[in-house]
Design an enzyme around this catalytic site. Sequence first.
Site, PDB file in Angstrom:
ATOM      1  N   ASN A 141     -48.278  40.597  -0.229  1.00 44.78           N
ATOM      2  CA  ASN A 141     -48.757  39.217  -0.053  1.00 44.78           C
ATOM      3  C   ASN A 141     -50.100  39.312   0.662  1.00 44.78           C
ATOM      4  O   ASN A 141     -50.409  40.330   1.285  1.00 44.78           O
ATOM      5  CB  ASN A 141     -47.716  38.358   0.685  1.00 44.78           C
ATOM      6  CG  ASN A 141     -47.619  38.696   2.166  1.00 44.78           C
ATOM      7  OD1 ASN A 141     -48.613  38.670   2.899  1.00 44.78           O
ATOM      8  ND2 ASN A 141     -46.412  39.023   2.623  1.00 44.78           N
ATOM      9  N   ASN A 165     -34.766  36.640   3.516  1.00 45.78           N
ATOM     10  CA  ASN A 165     -34.858  36.951   2.093  1.00 45.78           C
ATOM     11  C   ASN A 165     -33.629  37.661   1.546  1.00 45.78           C
ATOM     12  O   ASN A 165     -33.550  37.948   0.349  1.00 45.78           O
ATOM     13  CB  ASN A 165     -36.102  37.805   1.824  1.00 45.78           C
ATOM     14  CG  ASN A 165     -37.376  37.079   2.189  1.00 45.78           C
ATOM     15  OD1 ASN A 165     -38.168  37.561   2.978  1.00 45.78           O
ATOM     16  ND2 ASN A 165     -37.559  35.889   1.654  1.00 45.78           N
ATOM     17  N   ARG A 219     -39.417  46.077  -2.254  1.00 44.70           N
ATOM     18  CA  ARG A 219     -38.312  45.507  -1.469  1.00 44.70           C
ATOM     19  C   ARG A 219     -36.953  45.656  -2.153  1.00 44.70           C
ATOM     20  O   ARG A 219     -35.931  45.285  -1.563  1.00 44.70           O
ATOM     21  CB  ARG A 219     -38.575  44.022  -1.149  1.00 44.70           C
ATOM     22  CG  ARG A 219     -39.794  43.805  -0.258  1.00 44.70           C
ATOM     23  CD  ARG A 219     -39.797  42.444   0.429  1.00 44.70           C
ATOM     24  NE  ARG A 219     -38.686  42.281   1.372  1.00 44.70           N
ATOM     25  CZ  ARG A 219     -38.480  41.191   2.104  1.00 44.70           C
ATOM     26  NH1 ARG A 219     -39.297  40.156   1.984  1.00 44.70           N
ATOM     27  NH2 ARG A 219     -37.465  41.104   2.949  1.00 44.70           N
ATOM     28  N   HIS A 270     -43.420  31.903  -0.240  1.00 43.19           N
ATOM     29  CA  HIS A 270     -42.008  31.521  -0.065  1.00 43.19           C
ATOM     30  C   HIS A 270     -41.974  30.072   0.436  1.00 43.19           C
ATOM     31  O   HIS A 270     -42.855  29.651   1.199  1.00 43.19           O
ATOM     32  CB  HIS A 270     -41.306  32.378   1.002  1.00 43.19           C
ATOM     33  CG  HIS A 270     -40.887  33.742   0.550  1.00 43.19           C
ATOM     34  ND1 HIS A 270     -41.028  34.863   1.336  1.00 43.19           N
ATOM     35  CD2 HIS A 270     -40.303  34.167  -0.604  1.00 43.19           C
ATOM     36  CE1 HIS A 270     -40.553  35.920   0.687  1.00 43.19           C
ATOM     37  NE2 HIS A 270     -40.110  35.531  -0.491  1.00 43.19           N
ATOM     38  N   CYS A 278     -38.324  33.648   8.778  1.00 36.29           N
ATOM     39  CA  CYS A 278     -38.140  34.862   7.943  1.00 36.29           C
ATOM     40  C   CYS A 278     -37.247  35.865   8.637  1.00 36.29           C
ATOM     41  O   CYS A 278     -36.436  36.536   8.029  1.00 36.29           O
ATOM     42  CB  CYS A 278     -39.448  35.575   7.676  1.00 36.29           C
ATOM     43  SG  CYS A 278     -40.737  34.552   7.038  1.00 36.29           S
TER      44      CYS A 278
END
Length: 274
Positions: free
Chosen positions: A22, A76, A95, A178, A274
């Site tokens: 990101n 997440n 990830r 997100h 997060c």
Amino acid sequence: MNRKPTIMITDAGHFEVSYVINPWMTPDAWSKDREGYRQKSLAASDALKCALEEAGAEVLKIDGAAGLPDMVFPANAAIVLDRRALVARFRYPERRGEEKLFLDAFRTHKVRGLLDVVEQFPEGIFQEGAGDCIWDAGRGHFWAGFGQRSVRESIPVIEQFFAAPVVPLELISERFYHLDVCFLPLSGGEVVYYPPAFSEAAQDTIRAIVPAEKLIAARDEDAAGFCVNAVNIGRNIVMATPPARLKAALAERGYTVMPVDLTPFMMSGGAAYC
Ligand code: ARG
């Protein structure tokens, strides 16, 4: 009075910024002072845990894993509601190794009696957990982001698994990849959101559901400071150090902002929620 909400966090011992998925991620800056940032991230993680507990949560810590630095962002990992967990499928290969470990963690929670059902999104349906799917308790529906990390096809899967309504919101900015970095529903029905992160249609949807007097538009500085990425428990809001104006605006509406310095995690594009 409800039972305390349980929030899962991941031990920050393996956190680092070593790749870029990101626009906020800064591995070059990180590599200039690995040990310093490592210490700072451990301290920030402790401070976050204390703030969450003080705000009224039960905090459950799981282990991280070497080579999976972003495991430190367990928002997440899955969508969790009413003792059911739907585990994520990550968009980026960096990830994907987290999926199995998060599945194991949730299965362990099930064995311990904290959850009844643990499943995973079908293969190929990318969906990055609560980061892109936020429960609005007052309204009785999920708000779900798609278009960046999560795919639109994840929406019916969520509806079915939880037998709950989902309001889809299209995300159009790679900086706000997100839902949880640009959208924050509060216990009193207010919603803090960052309009430029959403498509026109999504902005219309938000304005159709949330009355104008309950809508709080975040400014650039709020969004870039990851202040929208906050955890609201009752009247408390745990948030990365906010601009004074935002803190005051929330105080006026009866919320207590509990600021935490989360700088090392912001170098990876994440903060409190997060
Ligand atoms: N570096 C992580 C990533 O890009 C940050 C995740 C932040 N998580 C969140 N729920 N916003 O995937």
